[in-house]
Design an enzyme around this catalytic site. Structure first.
Site, PDB file in Angstrom:
ATOM      1  N   ILE A 252       0.672  -1.354   0.002  1.00  0.00           N
ATOM      2  CA  ILE A 252       0.175   0.110  -0.013  1.00  0.00           C
ATOM      3  C   ILE A 252       0.738   1.270   0.089  1.00  0.00           C
ATOM      4  O   ILE A 252       1.839   1.318   0.813  1.00  0.00           O
ATOM      5  CB  ILE A 252      -0.939   0.061   1.239  1.00  0.00           C
ATOM      6  CG1 ILE A 252      -1.783  -1.252   1.339  1.00  0.00           C
ATOM      7  CG2 ILE A 252      -1.831   1.384   1.079  1.00  0.00           C
ATOM      8  CD1 ILE A 252      -2.183  -1.445   2.843  1.00  0.00           C
ATOM      9  N   CYS A 253       0.437   2.185  -0.898  1.00  0.00           N
ATOM     10  CA  CYS A 253       1.414   3.407  -0.882  1.00  0.00           C
ATOM     11  C   CYS A 253       0.694   4.569  -0.275  1.00  0.00           C
ATOM     12  O   CYS A 253      -0.659   5.056  -0.594  1.00  0.00           O
ATOM     13  CB  CYS A 253       1.589   3.855  -2.279  1.00  0.00           C
ATOM     14  SG  CYS A 253       2.387   5.581  -2.366  1.00  0.00           S
TER      15      CYS A 253
END
Length: 152
Positions: free
Chosen positions: A84-85
């Site tokens: 996840i960014c």
């Protein structure tokens, strides 16, 4: 020791007062957690149940947990490995993690990211440009993936 007592407190709070649409529990050991996020209403992830893995580092809360999606999700800020960014999942100076944040806050932020992708900071460039320039196709693909991988 601080990590164990803090995690125990956080897990107890998550069990008694979970954020809407989020559940979190221990997966054997204290530092290995699992969570589920329900896809938000009026998002392409609606009716989906998304499983996440949370690995709590030795230095928690001074280091953020490692969180990744176990359920495949079609999203510009989440890659095919489930990474996840999101700035609060990284330490400063690149990230915004602070020891005052907790697992409940992180999961709520991920739930918000699902509802409001950030196409300007993508992990998946192709999905990001689809989101920006052909939103109908993005919504169609995201719904299909949700049905295929996150359906009950």
């Amino acid at each position: 020791m601080q990590r164990a007592s803090r995690l125990t407190r956080e897990l107890s709070l998550l069990a008694t007062e979970p954020p809407p649409g989020i559940t979190c529990w221990q997966n054997g050991q204290l530092d290995d957690l699992r969570a589920q996020i329900l896809g938000g209403v009026d998002t392409p992830y609606e009716k989906g149940i998304f499983d996440l893995e949370i690995i709590v580092p030795e230095r928690y809360p001074f280091e953020p947990p490692k969180i990744r999606f176990l359920t495949p999700i079609y999203h510009p800020n989440i890659d095919s490995a489930g990474r996840i960014c999101l700035d609060i999942l990284k330490l400063p100076p690149k990230g915004a993690w602070r020891p005052s944040l907790n697992i409940s806050t992180l999961l709520t932020s991920i739930q918000l990211l699902m509802a409001e992708p950030n196409p300007d900071d993508p992990l998946m460039a192709n999905i990001s440009s689809e989101y920006k320039y052909n939103k109908q196709l993005f919504l169609l693909n995201a719904r299909e993936w949700t049905k295929k991988y996150a359906g009950q």
